[in-house]
Scaffold this motif. Structure first.
Motif, short mmCIF file in Angstrom:
data_model
loop_
_atom_site.label_atom_id
_atom_site.label_comp_id
_atom_site.label_asym_id
_atom_site.label_seq_id
_atom_site.Cartn_x
_atom_site.Cartn_y
_atom_site.Cartn_z
N UNK A 94 8.23 5.63 -1.46
CA UNK A 94 9.15 6.64 -2.01
C UNK A 94 9.30 6.44 -3.52
N UNK A 95 9.73 7.48 -4.21
CA UNK A 95 9.90 7.39 -5.67
C UNK A 95 10.82 6.22 -6.02
N UNK A 96 10.58 5.63 -7.18
CA UNK A 96 11.36 4.42 -7.54
C UNK A 96 12.86 4.69 -7.57
N UNK A 151 4.22 -4.55 -4.58
CA UNK A 151 4.91 -3.26 -4.71
C UNK A 151 4.89 -2.88 -6.19
N UNK A 152 4.15 -1.83 -6.48
CA UNK A 152 3.88 -1.46 -7.86
C UNK A 152 4.99 -0.54 -8.37
N UNK A 153 6.04 -1.11 -8.96
CA UNK A 153 7.17 -0.27 -9.38
C UNK A 153 7.21 -0.07 -10.90
N UNK A 154 6.27 -0.73 -11.59
CA UNK A 154 6.23 -0.60 -13.06
C UNK A 154 4.76 -0.60 -13.47
N UNK A 155 4.34 0.37 -14.30
CA UNK A 155 2.92 0.45 -14.66
C UNK A 155 2.38 -0.85 -15.24
N UNK A 196 -1.25 -2.53 -1.28
CA UNK A 196 -0.67 -2.13 -2.55
C UNK A 196 0.27 -0.97 -2.24
N UNK A 197 1.57 -1.23 -2.38
CA UNK A 197 2.55 -0.19 -2.09
C UNK A 197 2.87 0.50 -3.41
N UNK A 198 2.72 1.83 -3.43
CA UNK A 198 2.79 2.51 -4.73
C UNK A 198 3.60 3.81 -4.65
N UNK A 199 4.75 3.86 -5.33
CA UNK A 199 5.52 5.11 -5.36
C UNK A 199 4.78 6.15 -6.18
N UNK A 200 4.93 7.42 -5.78
CA UNK A 200 4.19 8.49 -6.45
C UNK A 200 4.48 8.55 -7.95
N UNK A 201 5.73 8.32 -8.36
CA UNK A 201 6.05 8.44 -9.79
C UNK A 201 5.35 7.35 -10.60
N UNK A 202 5.14 6.17 -10.00
CA UNK A 202 4.44 5.10 -10.72
C UNK A 202 2.94 5.43 -10.79
N UNK A 203 2.41 5.97 -9.69
CA UNK A 203 0.98 6.33 -9.68
C UNK A 203 0.68 7.31 -10.82
N UNK A 259 -0.59 12.94 1.65
CA UNK A 259 0.79 13.36 1.90
C UNK A 259 1.65 13.02 0.70
N UNK A 260 2.77 13.71 0.59
CA UNK A 260 3.71 13.62 -0.53
C UNK A 260 3.55 12.44 -1.49
N UNK A 261 3.97 11.25 -1.07
CA UNK A 261 3.97 10.11 -1.99
C UNK A 261 2.57 9.78 -2.47
N UNK A 262 1.58 10.10 -1.65
CA UNK A 262 0.20 9.74 -2.00
C UNK A 262 -0.48 10.77 -2.91
N UNK A 263 0.13 11.96 -3.06
CA UNK A 263 -0.58 13.02 -3.77
C UNK A 263 -1.08 12.62 -5.15
N UNK A 264 -0.24 11.99 -6.00
CA UNK A 264 -0.77 11.57 -7.32
C UNK A 264 -1.84 10.49 -7.19
N UNK A 265 -1.77 9.69 -6.14
CA UNK A 265 -2.78 8.62 -5.93
C UNK A 265 -4.12 9.26 -5.60
N UNK A 266 -4.06 10.23 -4.68
CA UNK A 266 -5.30 10.89 -4.24
C UNK A 266 -5.88 11.75 -5.36
N UNK A 267 -5.01 12.28 -6.19
CA UNK A 267 -5.49 13.05 -7.33
C UNK A 267 -6.34 12.15 -8.25
N UNK A 268 -5.93 10.90 -8.36
CA UNK A 268 -6.70 9.92 -9.15
C UNK A 268 -8.05 9.64 -8.50
N UNK A 269 -8.08 9.55 -7.18
CA UNK A 269 -9.35 9.31 -6.46
C UNK A 269 -10.32 10.47 -6.72
N UNK A 270 -9.76 11.68 -6.67
CA UNK A 270 -10.61 12.87 -6.90
C UNK A 270 -11.18 12.86 -8.32
N UNK A 271 -10.33 12.52 -9.28
CA UNK A 271 -10.80 12.48 -10.68
C UNK A 271 -11.87 11.40 -10.86
N UNK A 272 -11.64 10.26 -10.21
CA UNK A 272 -12.54 9.11 -10.37
C UNK A 272 -13.96 9.44 -9.88
#
Ligand code: TPP
Ligand code: MG
Length: 577
Positions: A102-104, A130-134, A157-164, A26-39
């Motif tokens: 949510x986005x930072x 809460x991962x708000x900075x890379x 690990x709480x992670x906003x999509x923009x940080x992911x 879902x929304x906030x997780x999309x960039x996270x899941x994209x990383x899982x797919x690439x991995x």
């Protein structure tokens, strides 16, 4: 090659031994899941409900000892993880939750789906980052993984999509998980313990899940001390089978001589147990020693004369070097005999089972135990399934029994079994579900099992009620209320969903129905077993107020015109009441 924070996350999780991530995107997780797919190294297990995914992860993590990931998207997705994470906390399972955030730029603005992860996860999680900075990535991910694995519980690990999606080039993904240290009390403390044991006329042992790796040592100690061995539900699978000193369980599910043995002993050794029912533990007249890896467990359920912190295997191995053998077998003989006679009583409905309709759950459970493989994995829903499982399913060195024993959530068994089957493909995996539990959480994700062709055997105790609560209410002396419901034919529902469905209404069909279910290896099977809702159970030791309450409830039911219910209850339980 460019790398973002999500890539670092999955690479570190994979390096830590994570094989699966259960959840819903879902929304906030999309960039996270994209990383899982690439991995590509971690399997994404797409479930229909996040809570189902966490219960699956809890079983996988508990059974394998490896960390397992779960994920849910910001807000509602995250909230659905919570009950399962509480279960992970209580059952001691290393589960790492990747919580969408949510986005930072929206943090603390009451944005759509915004949830403060620190506040929300506080009760369940051993660590929330809460991962708000890379730049935080490595430290937070490392801490979440190490905390989950070494402290055996959930982290977030709480992670906003923009940080992911942010650049993380150059960040190391190395992670080292240390082996568990040898962890035992000092020699001086072990000498004190040995002296207490030598001075005691008789010793009893009560063990819990902390005996998981220490079965051989505990049995050797029991043999040397002529000590009866009782256990909690979590200790049963490690201490009961092939143990001549075994005396059963105490507590509300109790059976056998355990209650009497630990009350009659001069000295009680509580090993790796945080058994919560203090009223079933002895008072001041019995000396008590408690040994546990977790110092916070010492003395919290009952006052102890000596508390030692250490791993049960390491501690008991060291103790065995200087504790003297005892010769007096009276305590042991008395309570082993008591266990045997209680067992004979319990056989009543097993032996008579083929001739009783509706089907007695005791008969169903005992037949299942007989037919199941020697390395079967059993999972039980919170409810009456726990009673029948505890009393009628026999353990072995390779069998496993798991449930929400410390958190006591409903609806755990089917997802537990699903996770276990993914971790141990092909091994016989059996979930004993309540009809309340099955319809609460398991039904939707039966589709997940169907889609993956996961061979899980689900046996529904179709009693048309929240029967455990029905019993509780009667024990409390109140008229059962809010506990009944109507069920469909679950076998037909299962077939319509693409699973194999087997309906068992006749006692004579129990054996063949279960055998057919266990033989089905190409996908999930649902056994709809119509069982007796009046199969009341009382623990081997019935506290006085319970017995009184039970009678009172029957009396109240007579006054309110429920005479037929009373007659059935008494008639069908006359041997046990
Ligand atoms: C999520 C959750 N809700 C409510 C309860 C309280 N509770 C414990 S057992 C139980 C009844 C379970 O009913 P069912 O699954 O049908 O099993 P049965 O006891 O009938 O075999 C309930 C409501 C709970 N433990 N967990
Ligand atoms: Mg029920």
């Amino acid at each position: 090659m460019s790398r973002n924070v999500a890539d670092v996350l999955w690479e570190m999780l994979a390096n830590a031994g994570v094989k699966r991530c259960y959840g819903i995107v879902g929304d906030a997780l999309n960039p996270v899941i994209d990383g899982l797919r690439r991995n590509g190294k971690i399997e994404f297990v797409h479930v229909r409900h996040e809570e189902y995914g966490v219960f699956a992860a809890v079983a996988e993590a508990y059974l394998t000892g490896n960390p397992v990931a779960v994920c849910g998207t910001a807000g509602p997705g995250v909230v659905h993880l919570f009950n399962g994470l509480m279960d992970a906390r209580k059952e001691g399972a290393p589960v790492i939750a990747i919580a969408g955030d949510v986005e930072t730029k929206l943090i603390d603005t009451s944005a759509l789906e915004e949830l403060n992860p620190y506040k929300f996860f506080e009760t369940a999680s051993l660590y929330t980052g809460r991962l708000v900075n890379p730049e935080q990535a490595r430290a937070i991910i490392n801490t979440a993984i190490l905390t989950a694995v070494t402290e055996k519980g959930p982290t977030v690990i709480s992670i906003p999509g923009d940080v992911a999606a942010a650049d993380a080039a150059g960040q190391s993904t190395e992670i080292r998980i240390p082996n568990a240290p040898v962890f035992r009390p000092s020699d001086a403390d072990l000498n004190r313990l040995a002296k207490m044991i030598d001075d005691a006329r008789s010793v009893a042992i009560f063990g819990g899940d902390g005996c998981r790796d220490a079965r051989d040592e505990v049995l050797q100690l029991a043999e040397r001390l002529k000590a009866p061995v009782g256990y909690s539900f979590r200790g049963k699978q490690w201490l009961e089978h092939d143990n001549p000193n075994a005396v059963g369980m105490t507590g509300l599910l109790g059976y056998g001589g355990a209650y009497g043995a630990i009350q009659d002993a001069d000295l009680l050794l509580m090993l790796g147990t945080d058994f919560p029912f203090s009223e079933f533990l002895p008072g001041d007249k019995v000396k008590k020693v408690q040994i546990d890896k977790n110092p916070k467990h010492i003395g919290r359920r009952t006052a102890v004369d000596l508390g030692l912190v250490g791993d049960i295997k390491a501690t008991v191995s060291a103790l065995l070097k200087n504790v003297k053998a005892k010769t007096d077998t009276r305590l042991l003989d008395k309570h082993v005999a008591e266990t045997k006679s209680f067992h004979e009583l319990l056989q009543h409905y097993v032996v008579k089972g083929p001739g009783i309709k509706p089907i007695r759950p005791e008969f169903l459970a005992a037949t299942l135990s007989e037919l199941a493989a020697d390395d079967a994995m059993f999972f039980v829903d919170t409810g009456t399934a726990c009673i029948w499982m505890a009393r009628h399913v026999t353990g072995s060195r390779n069998r496993r029994i798991f449930g929400s024993f410390s958190w006591a959530s409903m609806a755990n068994a089917a997802p537990n079994a699903f996770g276990a089957q993914l971790a141990y493909p092909g091994r016989q995996t059996i979930a004993i579900c309540g009809d309340g539990g099955f319809t609460m959480l398991a039904l939707g994700d039966l589709l997940t099992q169907v889609e993956r062709k996961t061979p899980v055997v689900q046996i529904i105790l179709n009693n048309g009620s929240l029967d455990f609560v029905n019993i509780e209410q009667q024990e409390a002396g109140i008229i059962p209320f809010g506990v009944e419901f109507k069920n469909p034919n679950f076998a037909k529902v299962a077939e319509a969903m693409g699973a194999k469905g087997i309906r068992i209404e006749e006692p004579g069909d129990v054996r063949d129905g279960l055998a057919a279910a266990l033989a089905h290896k190409t996908g999930p099977v649902v056994v709809d077993a119509v069982v007796d809702p009046f199969a009341l159970s009382l623990p081997s030791h019935v506290p006085l107020h319970t017995a009184k309450g039970f009678t009172l409830s029957l009396a109240k039911q007579v006054w309110s015109g429920k005479m037929d219910t009373v007659i059935k209850t008494v008639e069908r339980n006359v041997r046990l009441v």
